[in-house]
Design an enzyme around this catalytic site. Structure first.
Site, PDB file in Angstrom:
ATOM      1  N   SER A 131      18.965 -18.740 -18.509  1.00 17.69           N
ATOM      2  CA  SER A 131      17.717 -18.827 -17.633  1.00 17.69           C
ATOM      3  C   SER A 131      17.863 -18.206 -16.104  1.00 17.69           C
ATOM      4  O   SER A 131      18.971 -18.495 -15.687  1.00 17.69           O
ATOM      5  CB  SER A 131      16.919 -20.207 -17.388  1.00 17.69           C
ATOM      6  OG  SER A 131      16.021 -20.299 -16.523  1.00 17.69           O
ATOM      7  N   LYS A 189      16.041 -24.869 -23.690  1.00 20.38           N
ATOM      8  CA  LYS A 189      15.508 -23.982 -23.040  1.00 20.38           C
ATOM      9  C   LYS A 189      14.159 -23.751 -23.172  1.00 20.38           C
ATOM     10  O   LYS A 189      13.410 -23.517 -22.231  1.00 20.38           O
ATOM     11  CB  LYS A 189      16.311 -22.600 -23.360  1.00 20.38           C
ATOM     12  CG  LYS A 189      15.536 -21.055 -22.935  1.00 20.38           C
ATOM     13  CD  LYS A 189      15.946 -21.085 -21.288  1.00 20.38           C
ATOM     14  CE  LYS A 189      15.417 -20.172 -20.728  1.00 20.38           C
ATOM     15  NZ  LYS A 189      14.590 -18.981 -21.360  1.00 20.38           N
ATOM     16  N   HIS A 192      12.662 -26.404 -21.208  1.00 18.24           N
ATOM     17  CA  HIS A 192      12.811 -26.015 -19.575  1.00 18.24           C
ATOM     18  C   HIS A 192      11.740 -25.104 -19.346  1.00 18.24           C
ATOM     19  O   HIS A 192      10.864 -25.194 -18.226  1.00 18.24           O
ATOM     20  CB  HIS A 192      14.041 -25.278 -19.490  1.00 18.24           C
ATOM     21  CG  HIS A 192      14.250 -24.366 -18.360  1.00 18.24           C
ATOM     22  ND1 HIS A 192      13.480 -22.872 -18.273  1.00 18.24           N
ATOM     23  CD2 HIS A 192      14.845 -24.404 -17.266  1.00 18.24           C
ATOM     24  CE1 HIS A 192      13.784 -22.362 -17.130  1.00 18.24           C
ATOM     25  NE2 HIS A 192      14.656 -23.113 -16.445  1.00 18.24           N
ATOM     26  N   ASN A 193      11.374 -24.206 -20.212  1.00 20.06           N
ATOM     27  CA  ASN A 193      10.007 -23.045 -19.844  1.00 20.06           C
ATOM     28  C   ASN A 193       8.748 -23.931 -19.697  1.00 20.06           C
ATOM     29  O   ASN A 193       7.774 -23.493 -18.787  1.00 20.06           O
ATOM     30  CB  ASN A 193      10.164 -22.084 -20.949  1.00 20.06           C
ATOM     31  CG  ASN A 193      11.224 -21.039 -20.720  1.00 20.06           C
ATOM     32  OD1 ASN A 193      12.280 -21.168 -20.222  1.00 20.06           O
ATOM     33  ND2 ASN A 193      10.997 -20.155 -21.321  1.00 20.06           N
ATOM     34  N   GLU A 196       8.530 -25.497 -16.901  1.00 22.31           N
ATOM     35  CA  GLU A 196       8.343 -24.511 -15.694  1.00 22.31           C
ATOM     36  C   GLU A 196       6.888 -24.372 -15.565  1.00 22.31           C
ATOM     37  O   GLU A 196       6.186 -23.990 -14.514  1.00 22.31           O
ATOM     38  CB  GLU A 196       9.347 -23.172 -16.051  1.00 22.31           C
ATOM     39  CG  GLU A 196       9.085 -22.072 -15.000  1.00 22.31           C
ATOM     40  CD  GLU A 196       9.728 -20.953 -15.464  1.00 22.31           C
ATOM     41  OE1 GLU A 196      11.066 -21.013 -16.090  1.00 22.31           O
ATOM     42  OE2 GLU A 196       9.316 -19.789 -15.841  1.00 22.31           O
TER      43      GLU A 196
HETATM   44  P1  NBP Z   1      14.935  -6.848 -23.883  1.00 18.74           P
HETATM   45  O1  NBP Z   1      14.114  -8.144 -24.471  1.00 18.74           O
HETATM   46  O2  NBP Z   1      14.040  -5.782 -23.374  1.00 18.74           O
HETATM   47  O3  NBP Z   1      15.681  -6.079 -25.373  1.00 18.74           O
HETATM   48  C1  NBP Z   1      16.280  -4.831 -25.133  1.00 18.74           C
HETATM   49  C2  NBP Z   1      17.520  -4.929 -25.965  1.00 18.74           C
HETATM   50  O4  NBP Z   1      17.090  -5.107 -27.369  1.00 18.74           O
HETATM   51  C3  NBP Z   1      18.257  -3.439 -25.876  1.00 18.74           C
HETATM   52  O5  NBP Z   1      19.253  -3.522 -26.037  1.00 18.74           O
HETATM   53  C4  NBP Z   1      17.278  -2.935 -27.287  1.00 18.74           C
HETATM   54  O6  NBP Z   1      18.251  -1.844 -27.632  1.00 18.74           O
HETATM   55  C5  NBP Z   1      17.577  -4.124 -28.044  1.00 18.74           C
HETATM   56  N1  NBP Z   1      16.692  -3.880 -29.052  1.00 18.74           N
HETATM   57  C6  NBP Z   1      15.553  -3.954 -29.448  1.00 18.74           C
HETATM   58 BR1  NBP Z   1      14.121  -4.003 -27.989  1.00 18.74          BR
HETATM   59  N2  NBP Z   1      14.949  -3.902 -30.698  1.00 18.74           N
HETATM   60  C7  NBP Z   1      15.962  -3.790 -31.358  1.00 18.74           C
HETATM   61  C8  NBP Z   1      16.328  -3.696 -32.794  1.00 18.74           C
HETATM   62  N3  NBP Z   1      15.485  -3.699 -33.859  1.00 18.74           N
HETATM   63  N4  NBP Z   1      17.782  -3.665 -33.317  1.00 18.74           N
HETATM   64  C9  NBP Z   1      18.528  -3.572 -32.425  1.00 18.74           C
HETATM   65  N5  NBP Z   1      18.287  -3.710 -30.987  1.00 18.74           N
HETATM   66  C10 NBP Z   1      17.120  -3.886 -30.670  1.00 18.74           C
HETATM   67  O7  NBP Z   1      15.887  -7.039 -23.079  1.00 18.74           O
HETATM   68  P2  NBP Z   1      16.069  -8.167 -21.783  1.00 18.74           P
HETATM   69  O8  NBP Z   1      14.932  -8.261 -21.014  1.00 18.74           O
HETATM   70  O9  NBP Z   1      17.552  -7.845 -21.164  1.00 18.74           O
HETATM   71  O10 NBP Z   1      16.354  -9.648 -22.609  1.00 18.74           O
HETATM   72  C11 NBP Z   1      17.397  -9.778 -23.454  1.00 18.74           C
HETATM   73  C12 NBP Z   1      16.961 -11.145 -24.187  1.00 18.74           C
HETATM   74  O11 NBP Z   1      17.122 -12.180 -22.912  1.00 18.74           O
HETATM   75  C13 NBP Z   1      15.686 -11.462 -24.680  1.00 18.74           C
HETATM   76  O12 NBP Z   1      15.717 -12.082 -25.752  1.00 18.74           O
HETATM   77  C14 NBP Z   1      14.779 -11.970 -23.546  1.00 18.74           C
HETATM   78  O13 NBP Z   1      13.731 -12.639 -24.008  1.00 18.74           O
HETATM   79  C15 NBP Z   1      15.803 -12.942 -23.040  1.00 18.74           C
HETATM   80  N6  NBP Z   1      15.653 -13.107 -21.487  1.00 18.74           N
HETATM   81  C16 NBP Z   1      15.206 -12.312 -20.697  1.00 18.74           C
HETATM   82  C17 NBP Z   1      15.059 -12.662 -19.381  1.00 18.74           C
HETATM   83  C18 NBP Z   1      14.451 -11.637 -18.266  1.00 18.74           C
HETATM   84  O14 NBP Z   1      14.215 -11.962 -17.221  1.00 18.74           O
HETATM   85  N7  NBP Z   1      14.275 -10.224 -18.642  1.00 18.74           N
HETATM   86  C19 NBP Z   1      15.107 -13.961 -18.940  1.00 18.74           C
HETATM   87  C20 NBP Z   1      15.964 -14.965 -19.757  1.00 18.74           C
HETATM   88  C21 NBP Z   1      15.922 -14.522 -21.036  1.00 18.74           C
HETATM   89  P3  NBP Z   1      18.014  -0.216 -27.242  1.00 18.74           P
HETATM   90  O15 NBP Z   1      18.571   0.084 -25.891  1.00 18.74           O
HETATM   91  O16 NBP Z   1      18.667   0.420 -28.435  1.00 18.74           O
HETATM   92  O17 NBP Z   1      16.495  -0.067 -27.428  1.00 18.74           O
END
Ligand code: NBP
Length: 496
Positions: A131, A189, A192-193, A196
């Site tokens: 988080s 988690k 937690h959400n 939130e």
């Molecule tokens: P995203 O949730 O936007 O995911 C992007 C990543 O997933 C890229 O590496 C992409 O690869 C890969 N991907 C996808 Br989309 N589909 C795929 C598939 N079918 N096979 C393999 N790879 C795939 O990234 P993020 O926002 O950094 O979040 C990552 C995780 O952390 C998620 O589970 C998210 O819910 C969680 N999270 C996010 C936050 C936040 O603030 N963003 C906070 C806390 C937790 P590519 O580059 O090849 O498309």
């Protein structure tokens, strides 16, 4: 050469993955980076990771070959199919004792399934809530790992050094500890959400009470109240950012908050918490109301039509002691927040029974003290309560919180009464008080509910201790022929 091998691998070079890699690098760990679209590996190494110790890989095989044993790989990819796909690819090339960690927002039943599947292959699996968003990932998130217990000693140092640090009695303490068994990291988690959602809605209700319908204060004046609250019992990230939001004006000087459409979105983790609470029969009313408040906000057009035809109370200017009311509101918010966390812990207690987890209750609150959206001073008091009494039945039984609720109660009731009279909706503040009044009641009107159920459906009831007689026998499922017309056959008992 083994000294060239990396400490950990990370798959997923979107915002979370890139930032967590740079954070781990800063803490002295060598990380191998990989991504489905491998051009992102090269771009990352040439830009954000330039000059660091981060190395890249262009295939899963190459990634695994560059890791020290037992190999540790963190997934930070979109929850769902992408996680399963990488688990399949990794498990094909990993060896017994290697560890896969899913740091994304996976639903806990998936983590329970994945742990079982990987342990059957001799691999270890950790589902870890992360988080704090982009900023947290880069400079220290709250991390909530749970799953294969044998993995924890292997990843502990990396995780605890990468996590946010908060000052403790013996120096800095990491916002990361082992949560418990399989699925518990992502479960915690999720809670937690949910919490939130509750914290945010409670703050929104306090804002509503202070604005047009209540004290008629401007966003800037309300911000000043929040700034003051942020030095007391409500000291928290969400109160702090709310004051900053309320001070922020558009280019024409109008507060930005007054230009934002009043429809709130949601991505599902609050809903998951509420659904799970219903499944486990646990009264997590505040989070449920927070989710429904967003649903009500979303039907803006219907609300607009209703506002034209459904009258409420006449607006009457507030004539009481404004400062007293603001102090009452601070106490109402604080007491409601205590109820929300007490309910969250009740839910985790029931889940622990259901899924046979030994949850680290003190550690969970400690993990939320920094790095995440709900970080607050208040979480330190929850940590202390569970450190003092690890099997504390309810947060409300802890002396500190008992006293806090007792002190807050008069003001809390005045706020709920005033908001009700003025027609200001307070789904969470009101639900919190109703829960409190129900929870502290030895007697609730469920005797009448049981009578109704028995009347129309022959669902039976049990006799109240002390009221037994020849007709009403202790321990028996009793059915009464209320009208004289029905038979004496009762329905089978069950609890939905
Ligand atoms: P995203 O949730 O936007 O995911 C992007 C990543 O997933 C890229 O590496 C992409 O690869 C890969 N991907 C996808 Br989309 N589909 C795929 C598939 N079918 N096979 C393999 N790879 C795939 O990234 P993020 O926002 O950094 O979040 C990552 C995780 O952390 C998620 O589970 C998210 O819910 C969680 N999270 C996010 C936050 C936040 O603030 N963003 C906070 C806390 C937790 P590519 O580059 O090849 O498309």
């Amino acid at each position: 050469m083994s000294s060239d091998l990396a400490d950990i691998g990370l798959i997923g070079l979107a915002v979370m993955g890139q930032n967590l890699i740079l954070n781990m690098n800063d803490k002295g760990f060598k990380v191998v980076a990989y991504n489905r679209t491998t051009s992102k590996v090269d771009a990352f190494l040439a830009n954000e990771a330039k000059g660091t110790n981060v190395v890249g890989a262009h295939s899963i095989k190459e990634l695994v070959s560059k890791l020290k044993t037992p190999r540790k790989v963190v997934l930070l990819v979109q929850a769902g199919a992408a996680v399963d796909s990488f688990i399949d690819q990794l498990s094909a090339v990993m060896e017994k004792g290697d560890i896969i960690i899913d740091g994304g927002n996976s639903h806990y039943p998936d983590s329970i399934r994945r742990t079982a599947e990987l342990e059957a292959k001799g691999l270890l699996f950790v589902g870890s809530g992360v988080s704090g968003g982009e900023e947290g990932a880069r400079y220290g998130p709250s991390m909530m790992p749970g799953g294969s217990a044998a993995a924890w000693p292997e990843i502990k140092e990396i995780f605890q050094k990468t996590a946010a640090q908060v000052p403790g009695p013996n120096g800095d303490e990491p916002c990361c500890d082992w949560v418990g068994g399989t699925g518990s990291g992502h479960y915690v988690k999720m809670v937690h959400n949910g919490i939130e959602y509750g914290d945010m809605q409670l703050i929104a209700e306090a804002y509503d009470i202070l604005q047009v319908r209540g004290l008629d204060l401007s966003p800037s004046e309300i911000a000043d109240i929040f700034i003051k609250w942020n030095t007391g019992v409500l000291d928290s990230f969400l109160i702090q950012i709310t004051s900053e939001i309320l001070k922020y004006n558009d280019d024409d000087g109008v507060p930005m908050v007054q230009k934002i459409l009043d429809k709130a979105g949601q991505k599902g983790t609050g809903k998951w918490t509420a659904i799970n609470a219903l499944d486990l029969g646990t009264p997590v009313t505040l989070i449920g109301e927070a989710v429904f408040a967003r649903c009500l906000s979303a039907i803006k057009d219907e609300r607009t039509r209703a506002s034209k035809v459904l009258p409420g109370p006449e607006k009457v200017p507030f004539t009481g002691d404004k400062q007293q009311f603001i102090d009452d509101l601070e106490q109402a918010l604080y007491a409601s927040k205590i109820i929300s966390y007490a309910q969250g812990y009740m839910l985790m207690r029931e889940a622990a029974k259901e899924y046979k987890w030994e949850l680290n209750n003190a550690g969970i609150a400690a993990m939320w003290r920094g790095g995440c959206i709900i970080k607050s001073v208040f979480l330190g008091d929850i940590t202390k309560a569970f450190q003092k009494t690890p099997d504390l039945e309810n947060l409300l039984f802890d002396d500190f919180f008992k006293a806090a609720i007792a002190k807050a109660q008069p003001g809390w009731r005045r706020v709920v009464a005033q908001a009700t009279i003025s027609g200001t909706p307070i789904p969470c503040t009101g639900a919190a008080l109703s829960f409190f009044d129900g929870y502290r009641s030895e007697t609730v009107p469920a005797n009448l509910l049981q009578a109704q159920r028995d009347y129309f459906g022959a669902h039976t009831f049990k006799v109240l201790p002390g009221k037994e007689n020849a007709r009403l026998k202790a321990g028996e499922d009793i059915h009464v022929n209320w009208t004289g017309r029905g038979g004496n056959i009762s329905a089978s008992t069950y609890n939905a």
